[in-house]
Design an enzyme around this catalytic site. Sequence first.
Site, PDB file in Angstrom:
ATOM      1  N   GLN A   1      -3.037  17.204 -11.726  1.00 19.82           N
ATOM      2  CA  GLN A   1      -3.907  17.959 -10.841  1.00 19.82           C
ATOM      3  C   GLN A   1      -5.312  17.354 -10.838  1.00 19.82           C
ATOM      4  O   GLN A   1      -5.634  16.505 -11.675  1.00 19.82           O
ATOM      5  CB  GLN A   1      -3.972  19.413 -11.309  1.00 19.82           C
ATOM      6  CG  GLN A   1      -4.347  19.572 -12.780  1.00 19.82           C
ATOM      7  CD  GLN A   1      -3.764  20.815 -13.448  1.00 19.82           C
ATOM      8  OE1 GLN A   1      -3.332  21.741 -12.772  1.00 19.82           O
ATOM      9  NE2 GLN A   1      -3.756  20.851 -14.768  1.00 19.82           N
TER      10      GLN A   1
ATOM     11  N   GLU B   1       0.192  23.149 -23.592  1.00 17.16           N
ATOM     12  CA  GLU B   1      -0.525  22.888 -22.333  1.00 17.16           C
ATOM     13  C   GLU B   1       0.003  21.573 -21.753  1.00 17.16           C
ATOM     14  O   GLU B   1       0.106  20.575 -22.457  1.00 17.16           O
ATOM     15  CB  GLU B   1      -2.033  22.812 -22.628  1.00 17.16           C
ATOM     16  CG  GLU B   1      -2.891  22.151 -21.583  1.00 17.16           C
ATOM     17  CD  GLU B   1      -2.893  22.860 -20.214  1.00 17.16           C
ATOM     18  OE1 GLU B   1      -3.185  24.058 -20.153  1.00 17.16           O
ATOM     19  OE2 GLU B   1      -2.595  22.177 -19.206  1.00 17.16           O
TER      20      GLU B   1
ATOM     21  N   ASP C   1       5.369  20.460 -21.241  1.00 16.01           N
ATOM     22  CA  ASP C   1       5.649  21.503 -20.256  1.00 16.01           C
ATOM     23  C   ASP C   1       6.122  22.770 -20.984  1.00 16.01           C
ATOM     24  O   ASP C   1       7.056  22.706 -21.798  1.00 16.01           O
ATOM     25  CB  ASP C   1       6.740  20.981 -19.306  1.00 16.01           C
ATOM     26  CG  ASP C   1       6.900  21.859 -18.082  1.00 16.01           C
ATOM     27  OD1 ASP C   1       6.664  23.087 -18.184  1.00 16.01           O
ATOM     28  OD2 ASP C   1       7.273  21.327 -17.026  1.00 16.01           O
TER      29      ASP C   1
ATOM     30  N   ASP D   1      -0.640  31.988 -20.205  1.00 19.88           N
ATOM     31  CA  ASP D   1      -1.967  31.863 -19.571  1.00 19.88           C
ATOM     32  C   ASP D   1      -1.892  30.723 -18.563  1.00 19.88           C
ATOM     33  O   ASP D   1      -2.416  29.636 -18.780  1.00 19.88           O
ATOM     34  CB  ASP D   1      -3.011  31.581 -20.661  1.00 19.88           C
ATOM     35  CG  ASP D   1      -4.410  31.461 -20.082  1.00 19.88           C
ATOM     36  OD1 ASP D   1      -4.610  31.849 -18.920  1.00 19.88           O
ATOM     37  OD2 ASP D   1      -5.294  30.961 -20.793  1.00 19.88           O
ATOM     38  N   SER D   2      -1.204  30.993 -17.467  1.00 16.55           N
ATOM     39  CA  SER D   2      -0.931  29.914 -16.518  1.00 16.55           C
ATOM     40  C   SER D   2      -1.884  29.975 -15.338  1.00 16.55           C
ATOM     41  O   SER D   2      -2.524  30.992 -15.083  1.00 16.55           O
ATOM     42  CB  SER D   2       0.497  30.056 -15.992  1.00 16.55           C
ATOM     43  OG  SER D   2       0.572  31.181 -15.170  1.00 16.55           O
TER      44      SER D   2
ATOM     45  N   ASP E   1      -2.303  29.665 -11.075  1.00 15.58           N
ATOM     46  CA  ASP E   1      -1.562  30.356 -10.009  1.00 15.58           C
ATOM     47  C   ASP E   1      -0.201  29.665  -9.790  1.00 15.58           C
ATOM     48  O   ASP E   1      -0.037  28.492 -10.126  1.00 15.58           O
ATOM     49  CB  ASP E   1      -2.369  30.308  -8.700  1.00 15.58           C
ATOM     50  CG  ASP E   1      -3.704  31.034  -8.847  1.00 15.58           C
ATOM     51  OD1 ASP E   1      -3.795  31.915  -9.718  1.00 15.58           O
ATOM     52  OD2 ASP E   1      -4.633  30.707  -8.093  1.00 15.58           O
TER      53      ASP E   1
HETATM   54  N1  SAM Z   1      -7.217  31.826 -16.644  1.00 17.89           N
HETATM   55  C1  SAM Z   1      -6.628  31.047 -15.668  1.00 17.89           C
HETATM   56  C2  SAM Z   1      -6.220  31.734 -14.394  1.00 17.89           C
HETATM   57  O1  SAM Z   1      -5.731  32.853 -14.374  1.00 17.89           O
HETATM   58  O2  SAM Z   1      -6.431  31.115 -13.370  1.00 17.89           O
HETATM   59  C3  SAM Z   1      -5.606  30.127 -16.201  1.00 17.89           C
HETATM   60  C4  SAM Z   1      -6.305  29.126 -17.027  1.00 17.89           C
HETATM   61  S1  SAM Z   1      -5.478  27.891 -17.807  1.00 17.89           S
HETATM   62  C5  SAM Z   1      -6.651  26.649 -17.536  1.00 17.89           C
HETATM   63  C6  SAM Z   1      -4.016  27.461 -16.915  1.00 17.89           C
HETATM   64  C7  SAM Z   1      -3.408  26.202 -17.491  1.00 17.89           C
HETATM   65  O3  SAM Z   1      -1.991  26.228 -17.305  1.00 17.89           O
HETATM   66  C8  SAM Z   1      -3.888  24.890 -16.847  1.00 17.89           C
HETATM   67  O4  SAM Z   1      -4.669  24.189 -17.779  1.00 17.89           O
HETATM   68  C9  SAM Z   1      -2.604  24.158 -16.485  1.00 17.89           C
HETATM   69  O5  SAM Z   1      -2.664  22.763 -16.727  1.00 17.89           O
HETATM   70  C10 SAM Z   1      -1.589  24.861 -17.365  1.00 17.89           C
HETATM   71  N2  SAM Z   1      -0.197  24.758 -16.899  1.00 17.89           N
HETATM   72  C11 SAM Z   1       0.267  24.845 -15.630  1.00 17.89           C
HETATM   73  N3  SAM Z   1       1.600  24.684 -15.609  1.00 17.89           N
HETATM   74  C12 SAM Z   1       1.999  24.499 -16.892  1.00 17.89           C
HETATM   75  C13 SAM Z   1       3.259  24.281 -17.511  1.00 17.89           C
HETATM   76  N4  SAM Z   1       4.389  24.214 -16.791  1.00 17.89           N
HETATM   77  N5  SAM Z   1       3.305  24.153 -18.869  1.00 17.89           N
HETATM   78  C14 SAM Z   1       2.163  24.233 -19.611  1.00 17.89           C
HETATM   79  N6  SAM Z   1       0.946  24.416 -19.075  1.00 17.89           N
HETATM   80  C15 SAM Z   1       0.856  24.557 -17.731  1.00 17.89           C
END
Ligand code: SAM
Length: 289
Positions: A45, A120, A152, A170-171, A173
Site C-alpha cells: 500500500q 502485521e 498475513d 485492528d485492521s 477498512d
Molecule cells: N485503527 C485503524 C483503522 O480502524 O483504520 C487500523 C490501523 S492499523 C494501521 C491497520 C493495519 O492492518 C495496517 O497497518 C495494515 O497494514 C494491516 N493489515 C491489513 N491487512 C492485513 C492482513 N491481512 N494481515 C495483517 N495485517 C494487515
Amino acid sequence: MQNKELPDFFSKKENEFWMTEDERGTMKLNYRLKNIISAKHSQYQHVAIVDSYDFGRCLVLDGIIQTTALDGCIYNEMISHVPLVTHPNPQNVLVIGGGDCGAANEVSKYDEPQSIDMVEIDAVVVEECRKHLPEVAGQGDMDKRVNILYKDGLVHVKEKTDHYDIAIIDSSDPVGPATKLFEKEFYTDVSRCLKEDGLMVCQSESPVFYRDIMLKTFNTLKELFPIVRLYLAVVPSYPGGLWSFTLASKKYDPLNADLTRLCKHTKYINQGVFKGSFNLPNFMREYIE
Ligand code: SAM
C-alpha cells in the site's frame, strides 16, 4: 518532498498542502496539511505520515487516515482495554494488523499478558510509525513481551489452535490486504486459535455509513460465538465520528466484567466510558434485535 512523487490524494494549492480522503463517490474529506513527513510505496500500500493542522501527525494508508496524534488514543484504548478487562486472566494476546503499534502499547499496560504477538502484514507501516508517530507508536523500545511478526494475519490464525486468550483484530477498512479479515472463514480460524474461554474484538466500521459491514460482522460472529456485543466510541478522524467495535466471546461477557481491573493510565476510557459504550442508540438496537 517533490510534488511529482506524490499520489493524487495530495495536492498543493496556492502554497497550501491538502489531502483529500476519497471516502466514496459522494463524499470527499479535505485536510489542510502543514507537511508531508514521509510518503512511500510499500509492497502492499501507499504509506504516508502527514502533519495536519487539526489532528496533528496522522498515519495515512492509500489516502485513508488510519490513526492520528489527536484521537488515536480513543480508538486504541477502546479496542484494547475492553477485551483485556473482560477476560479475567489474559496471558497470550494476539493483535492482527495494528501496525501503528497503538493497540500493542495499550495491551502492554497490563501485567497479566506473558506474550503479545502483533501480526502485521506491512513492515513499512511499523517502521514509519515508530520513526514519525511517537504519540501513537510510543517512544524508545517496545515492551519486551511484544513479538512483532511480519506476515498475513490470515495465515497466522490458520497455524494456531487453542493458543490465545484474546485476539484483537485492528485492521484497516475492508479493501486491499484487509478484505479477508472481515470474512467468516477468517473469524472461524480466529475462534479456533482462541482457548476454550477466549474472546476476540474487531473494529466493525461506522454504524452510520457502513451499517452493512457492521451488521455482517455482528451476524457472522453470532454464528460462531455464544456472546457477541457491539460497543461504540466517537473517533473524530473517522468519517461519521461514531465508530463500532464488536466483541465476540466463548465465555466472558463484557457486561459482567470486573471494571476495577481497568488500567488507570488512560486518556479516554474509564469505568463509566466502558459501561456506557455498550449502551446502543435506538437505531442500532433496531438493527440487531
Ligand atoms: N485503527 C485503524 C483503522 O480502524 O483504520 C487500523 C490501523 S492499523 C494501521 C491497520 C493495519 O492492518 C495496517 O497497518 C495494515 O497494514 C494491516 N493489515 C491489513 N491487512 C492485513 C492482513 N491481512 N494481515 C495483517 N495485517 C494487515
